[in-house]
Motif scaffolding. Structure first.
Motif: not given
Length: 75
Positions: A37, A61, A65, A69
Motif C-alpha cells: 500500500r 490513489r 480510495d 469509502k
C-alpha cells in the motif's frame, strides 16, 4: 553537440525527505510498502529513493480510495 534535446531528470526524494514531507516515520513507509500500500520506490545502493511523480500518483490513489469509502449514502 545537439543542444536541441534537453535531458530532464525528475526530482527524487530520499526516504528521510519523504518521511519529513509526509510527517511519518520511516517504519510507517516500510510497513505500507510491505503491505503493498506504499509508494513505489527503488533502491539506489542501500537507500530507498522515490520519484516525486510516483509519490504524487500514490497520494492521488489514496485520496480516491478514501473518497470512495466516505461517499455519502455508501456503506
Amino acid at each position: 553537440m545537439d543542444t536541441t534535446s534537453a535531458v530532464v531528470i525528475e526530482q527524487i526524494l530520499s526516504l528521510t525527505e519523504l518521511c519529513a514531507h509526509l510527517h511519518v516515520s520511516a517504519q510507517t513507509i516500510y510497513d505500507l510498502r510491505s503491505q503493498g500500500r506504499g509508494p513505489r520506490g527503488s533502491r539506489v545502493g542501500r537507500e530507498l529513493r522515490f520519484r516525486v511523480s510516483e509519490v504524487e500518483a500514490w497520494l492521488t490513489r489514496l485520496e480516491q480510495d478514501d473518497g470512495l469509502k466516505h461517499t455519502p449514502g455508501r456503506r
